[in-house]
Scaffold this active site. Structure first.
Site, mmCIF file in Angstrom:
data_model
loop_
_atom_site.group_PDB
_atom_site.id
_atom_site.type_symbol
_atom_site.label_atom_id
_atom_site.label_comp_id
_atom_site.label_asym_id
_atom_site.label_seq_id
_atom_site.Cartn_x
_atom_site.Cartn_y
_atom_site.Cartn_z
ATOM 1 C CB SER A 124 2.973 -3.895 -0.340
ATOM 2 O OG SER A 124 3.716 -3.190 0.466
ATOM 3 N NE ARG A 183 -0.734 1.897 -2.036
ATOM 4 C CZ ARG A 183 -1.221 3.260 -1.679
ATOM 5 N NH1 ARG A 183 -1.897 3.879 -2.297
ATOM 6 N NH2 ARG A 183 -0.436 3.529 -0.662
ATOM 7 C CD GLU A 207 0.079 -2.383 -2.644
ATOM 8 O OE1 GLU A 207 -0.457 -2.442 -1.443
ATOM 9 O OE2 GLU A 207 0.813 -1.477 -3.005
#
Ligand SMILES: Cc1cc2nc3c(=O)[nH]c(=O)nc-3n(C[C@H](O)[C@H](O)[C@H](O)COP(=O)(O)OP(=O)(O)OC[C@H]3O[C@@H](n4cnc5c(N)ncnc54)[C@H](O)[C@@H]3O)c2cc1C
Length: 286
Positions: free
Chosen positions: A209, A160, A279
């Site tokens: 998330s 990510r 995230e």
């Protein structure tokens, strides 16, 4: 002033001083030169599905890439197809385009909201698929306004994350997909989408998330086991379907979101000795 709550999937965020949606590369370049010369800060916005904008809003200019949405097949052999895509294209439009043409490689990204630009910058992924896996090159306007093509190998992609800098504007990309049958690509895509729908509250306002999964662990499971499922501060709630999703139940603020996030991270550290890493990206002024 434009409320950023209109431009984020969380529906949270104070006003941007200025919100612009350039219609051409030339107007984007001219504006970029002007902003740099005048030292006006700017923030590149994709679909706003991976950011929490603070309640004070955003300094300077928010640049939306929504008008850059071209998809074009560049070349095609028996096995592979090279596709040009502009960054404002919705990732799901690209997934559907691949599905309709029987091009494999993006099936696991089905259901991930936002733009292709955001997906590349954050190396979006699911079910073992990642954006970087199909990428062959990107075109970037750097901080000096220079437009340059980079091979995918020249960009550092991680879990990510990517090495694309906050003051660089990603303009377009080329991806390589494998030719398959429409039925095969469609079946895989549908299957991943079904699994995603079962596990995640896709119909409620969230930013996906909140925390990255720590190596070998699941952030959602840790949050769950720390006792936070369904917990609420103000109008921000830890989802009862997936504890790593925080939901805006109506009138949520960024400060409530951050308080809940800090509380969760603190408890998970205390209970399991694991430091959760964000995230989502938090942007804007207090
Ligand atoms: C319901 C839901 C489910 C999700 N599921 C997943 C999932 O399974 N996997 C996953 O990885 N993510 C998931 N996400 C998170 C999010 O959708 C992805 O990270 C998505 O790729 C973000 O794209 P965006 O266009 O919305 O980016 P934004 O949120 O708009 O921006 C993210 C970052 O990218 C930068 N950026 C965007 N476009 C450009 C550009 N053209 N040039 C320079 N910088 C740019 C922004 O400045 C910002 O720093 C989910 C989110 C939601 C709401």
């Amino acid at each position: 002033m434009e409320p950023m709550s209109n431009h984020t999937s969380l529906r949270i965020g104070g006003p941007a001083d200025v919100f612009v949606m350039p219609q051409s590369l030339l107007s984007l370049k001219n504006m970029h030169v002007h902003l740099k010369k005048s030292q006006i800060p700017f923030f590149p916005l994709g679909g706003g599905t991976n950011i929490l904008v603070r309640d004070g809003g955003i300094d300077g200019v928010v640049i939306s890439f929504r008008s850059f949405k071209k998809i074009e097949v560049l070349s095609d052999d028996n096995t592979y197809v090279d596709v040009f895509v502009e960054v404002g294209t919705l990732l799901q439009r690209l997934v559907n385009f691949s599905l309709e043409n029987g091009y494999a490689g993006l099936e696991g990204l089905a259901g991930i909201p936002g733009s292709v630009g955001g997906a590349i910058c954050g190396n979006a992924g699911a079910f073992g698929y990642e954006m970087k896996d199909v990428l062959t090159s990107v075109v970037i306007m750097d901080a000096k306004g220079v437009i340059e093509r980079f091979k995918a190998e020249e960009i550092d992609f991680g879990y990510r994350s990517s090495s694309i800098l906050p003051d660089e504007l990603l303009l377009s990309a080329e991806i390589k997909l494998k030719k398959d049958t429409k039925e095969e690509v469609s079946a895989k895509t549908e299957n991943f989408l079904r699994m995603k729908r079962e596990k995640q509250p896709l119909w409620e306002p969230s930013a996906g998330s909140v925390f990255k999964n720590p190596p070998g662990l699941f952030a959602g499971k840790l949050i769950d086991e720390a006792g936070f499922k369904g917990m609420r501060i103000g109008d921000v709630e830890v989802s009862s379907i997936h504890s790593n999703f925080f939901i805006n139940k109506g009138g949520a603020t960024a400060s409530d979101f951050i308080r809940l996030m800090e509380k969760v991270a603190h408890k998970v550290k205390e209970r399991f000795g694991v430091m959760l890493e964000l995230e989502i990206k938090i942007v804007g002024r207090e």
